[in-house]
Design an enzyme around this catalytic site. Sequence first.
Site, PDB file in Angstrom:
ATOM      1  N   GLU B 285      34.872  32.995  32.590  1.00  0.00           N
ATOM      2  CA  GLU B 285      34.400  33.405  34.032  1.00  0.00           C
ATOM      3  C   GLU B 285      33.868  34.823  34.496  1.00  0.00           C
ATOM      4  O   GLU B 285      33.272  35.272  35.150  1.00  0.00           O
ATOM      5  CB  GLU B 285      35.270  32.836  35.131  1.00  0.00           C
ATOM      6  CG  GLU B 285      34.894  32.715  36.445  1.00  0.00           C
ATOM      7  CD  GLU B 285      35.974  32.188  37.335  1.00  0.00           C
ATOM      8  OE1 GLU B 285      37.114  31.866  36.748  1.00  0.00           O
ATOM      9  OE2 GLU B 285      35.807  31.579  38.499  1.00  0.00           O
ATOM     10  N   PRO B 329      33.888  31.739  44.427  1.00  0.00           N
ATOM     11  CA  PRO B 329      34.835  30.813  43.679  1.00  0.00           C
ATOM     12  C   PRO B 329      34.097  29.718  42.928  1.00  0.00           C
ATOM     13  O   PRO B 329      32.924  29.283  43.089  1.00  0.00           O
ATOM     14  CB  PRO B 329      35.564  30.247  44.771  1.00  0.00           C
ATOM     15  CG  PRO B 329      35.319  31.219  45.936  1.00  0.00           C
ATOM     16  CD  PRO B 329      34.246  31.593  45.817  1.00  0.00           C
ATOM     17  N   ARG B 330      34.831  29.207  42.087  1.00  0.00           N
ATOM     18  CA  ARG B 330      34.229  28.280  40.993  1.00  0.00           C
ATOM     19  C   ARG B 330      33.760  27.013  41.626  1.00  0.00           C
ATOM     20  O   ARG B 330      32.429  26.774  41.199  1.00  0.00           O
ATOM     21  CB  ARG B 330      35.416  27.697  40.076  1.00  0.00           C
ATOM     22  CG  ARG B 330      35.913  28.567  39.121  1.00  0.00           C
ATOM     23  CD  ARG B 330      37.054  28.237  38.079  1.00  0.00           C
ATOM     24  NE  ARG B 330      37.481  29.152  37.157  1.00  0.00           N
ATOM     25  CZ  ARG B 330      38.349  29.014  36.465  1.00  0.00           C
ATOM     26  NH1 ARG B 330      39.046  27.793  36.454  1.00  0.00           N
ATOM     27  NH2 ARG B 330      38.838  29.957  35.736  1.00  0.00           N
ATOM     28  N   ASP B 331      34.419  26.404  42.562  1.00  0.00           N
ATOM     29  CA  ASP B 331      33.656  25.191  43.268  1.00  0.00           C
ATOM     30  C   ASP B 331      32.263  25.493  43.831  1.00  0.00           C
ATOM     31  O   ASP B 331      31.425  24.847  43.738  1.00  0.00           O
ATOM     32  CB  ASP B 331      34.698  24.475  44.182  1.00  0.00           C
ATOM     33  CG  ASP B 331      35.257  25.574  45.051  1.00  0.00           C
ATOM     34  OD1 ASP B 331      35.238  26.750  45.064  1.00  0.00           O
ATOM     35  OD2 ASP B 331      35.793  25.072  46.259  1.00  0.00           O
TER      36      ASP B 331
END
EC number: 1.3.5.1
Lengths: 247, 636, 220
Positions: B285, B329-331
């Site tokens: 990431e 963020p990831r989502d």
Amino acid sequence: MKIKFKIWRQEGPEDKGAIKEYTVNDLTEEMSFLEALDHLNEQLVLKNEEVIAFEHDCREGICGQCGVFINGRAHGPINNITTCQLHMRSFNDGDTIFVEPWRAKSFPVIKDLIVDRSAFDRIIEHGAFISTNTGSAPEANALPIPKAVAESAMDAASCIGCGACVATCKNSSAALFTSAKINHLNNLPQGKAEEHKRVEEMTAQMDIEGFGSCTFTGACEVECPENISIVNIAEMHARLMKAKILG
Amino acid sequence: MTLDSKIPEGKLEDKWSNYQLNSQLINPANKKKLNIIVVGSGLAGAGAASTLAELGYDVQCFCYQDSARRAHSVAAQGGINAAKNYQHDGDSVYRMFYDTLKGGDFRSREANTYRLAQLSAPLIDHFVQQGVPFAREYGGTLVNRSFGGVQVQRTFYARGQTGQQLLLAAYSQLYKMVRAKKVKMYPRHEMLDLVVIEGKAKGIITRDLVTGELKRFAADAVVLATGGYSRVFRLSTLAVGCNGSAIWKAHKKGAFFAAPSFTQIHPTALPQTSEAQSKLTLMSESLRNDGRIWVPKQKGDPRKANDIPEEDRDYYLERRYPSFGNLAPRDIASRAAKERIDAGYGCGKLNNAVYLDFKTAIDKLGLETIKDRYGNLFSMYQKITGIDAYKEPMQISPAAHFSMGGLWVDYELMTSIPGLYAIGECNFSDHGANRLGANSLLQASIDGYFILPNTINNYLASEMKVDRPDTSHPEFEKSELETSQHIDKLLAINGSKTVGHFHRVLGKVMWQECAMSRNRSGLEKAIVQIKAIRDQFWSDVKITGGKDELNTELEKALRLADFIELGILMCMDALEREESCGAHFREEFQTEDGEAVRKDQNFSYVSAWEFEKGNFKLHKEELFFEFVKPSIRSYK
Amino acid sequence: MHLKFIRKLILALSGLFLCLFLIVHLSANCLLIFPEATARVLYNTYSTTLRESTFIKVISYFLYASIILHVWYALLTTISNRKSKPQKYVVNRTNENSTWSSQNMGLIGILILLFIVVHLANFWARIKLGLGEEVLLDKHGNKDVYEVTYSLFQNFYFVIFYSLLAFPLGLHLHHGLKSAFKTLGFYHKKGLELLAKVSLIYALIISVGFGLIPIIVYFK
């Protein structure tokens, strides 16, 4: 792509084993080598044949579980990668690919391309740890470790235990594997307390397991997916002599 | 049955010490007489097995791989969080606790999450002592970096191999205890059933993967540390062998399954390039720190990435989330990518990827800086794709990654079956509806090293008085027989399709309907489809080879049979939760501009499913927020 | 304990001693390329001095021991290493990851051993043991070792034999010298890079030197 596979098949440790030929027509360049084997296996199932047993897990070059001898090279024709990182684009349409299991007395074949590498675990068991229990650690920054020392420990620690070094070595020596672990721990201040015992016991276990001695052909460092340097072996020798004298 | 989370009394920061003060102890002489089974040898399993053995218990540890060192903990690249505040940037246990709770969209217990943050600092001490070569400053102190969506630097790392290095430490410690004959290690053994006697977990049935022999193992307590189940999507960042079978078997024996639909989709994996693909490799990431994500403005633009001029590029994250941009963020990043790909703007051979471009960063910071920061990732990218990412943008795509859901556990990490514990990724405990980067290694380690060894005694103290059942007990007989029949039944089908075929079909349904965004009709359809897949699987699968030998097809089939059932439960859970929270995004519950709408009034609970004669019954563990007030996540 | 390593230590130490000896040997052989009269005097005087020195006598025992130990432990190591890999690969492309000589030190060693046997029969047996044709004295009363050498290298087949076998010697030394240091625990990274170069230069000098001298003598 059309590929002719010549793959070692062996039913069990007692079976003699032999190379068997399989032709697969519909492979693509994007496939990884292991996906090509998956594909071949699915075709075998549909033909009601037993699949080729091979080992793999993470398929991203870190777990160290995969590893076969491909066209005369550990992990295939490209230097410093794992089998799962090899892709079919490294071969040409119409190629013949020989696939054999790791060969070493200490890595007996279990089935087809799967070998038993538990000898590595037993080497680890003989000192590749720091004998303190959970809960007894001092504050992490209490003991500064110079960057260069941490880096060199990390270089050695990066070994993934795939066994390519043993497989490619004409003597099936486990010196690269063992030395990497010894140097990782013996370089760090935390590992100093047991340094002599560690090097003596781990190298002794290496012999007990039946691995050969290193003759510095250098093949191991070319096949090692983590680029671990053969200099580690020389360092292990120095540590062993020091241990014999001082330990 | 009511769910008792057993949260101790007291202030947030005192709960764990209060718990320890009040829990029962066992004297060292008696510990020897107690046997504990640990299934799984990753960070959680190896940590628990070695620590329990050090405490004096008799431990048996199992893994399906050839060695404990292969467990998928090795794959975590980025790092491990700890509230050490070494960087003097205002970090604290409380802040870390809050970040984790908020990152999980307030769907986890305050007390558990606080304990995670609280124990993070001693964990770093522990790993340093075990010889983990963490990155160091020139002065010799530990280095930290920042990670996804937090404003402090609290991530410790060992090059791109943090997971590998932590696992090697745990594995070495485990084998130290193997040599001391305190742990008996069983590699190449897969747990196929849990044995429950008089309501308590008392043993397991395993299959020796080399000989095919079914074996019985009895113990005073059973600990599951079997990792995540995202391979239910087939294509995922997980190892090919990762599976949900152990927890699924436990679930079928009575353990509640919590929040099964909470699965995280990671935004920066490599895209699928062929039908035969087996795995989606994760790219750290951290690349999003300097890479810019874009797609062409024109649908199906045939030009090569480098030939597309600036004005024809859509930097959609920067456009939609101006303040967080590429670091959303990831989502959110995953969902935004899916939205573009679904709308037809995807790039790559299968139009299923987005570009991650380093040109701006290289121009600004220089090639050397980028090489220094991401050299190993770029070379990994080149190894896999053959593309030089210094010259053209990477192609990335979202991929199934971490499962926050898992067996329901209480504060002691015990499941709803007394004597059965679940630790690490296979439980549902600290991450809520979404896990923050660099928190998974942390949770696995803390569960294994620090929490379980301090809670299991509370149960075992009372088990001291009970005799451990023998493996000839009728329940063992029954479990082994059922397992054996299950295997025979699979082998007898002799149908026309491979295990791989069914897994691909299941994966497609799950990915389409139960991944980044979900909706009622899709989920309802998915349940029907998966049930059909289950029926086809059980009537038409073909497995060659026998049961009394090393048979990789049989292994895959056994795991898939469980994944299919788990898939149904995941869809049911996603259907039931009529809100959007964390990784769970229901299309019906979003704002006008596409942001998640959480419904705290109705859904501030942990769903815990009970298996009841083939059906699933929902129990709810209400979440109480005594110390923090749930807020709305905004990354605009 | 560590039997295999101890064997390797003996191999390395004896090998290094032989490397040192070869330098002295080659230097002396260089005397042979002087004009005949000078060469004969110098060479014969030199060899007489050697034969009469007690120090050299001691060294010569070290030399015999080194050869015997080197051969014996190489044999033991090779046998045990071969046992570690009982089954060979059907296809093995060692040329892609290592040098030919590093893979075949045993084979090269056998050639060199063969050479040593012939070499000892040609010189040592005649001069020291007095076997075969008698060695005459030169006009200074020294054994005319120069004549022994010169007459041998008038034989075309011996020249070919001596010159050709300098090749395997070079290969053996190139791999052996640097490996011996690593076996003995020399692990300085930069030092090893330098050592690799030194090994190459050393092997070249020794093999070219020993290879050329018989040819030069032949055409004298």
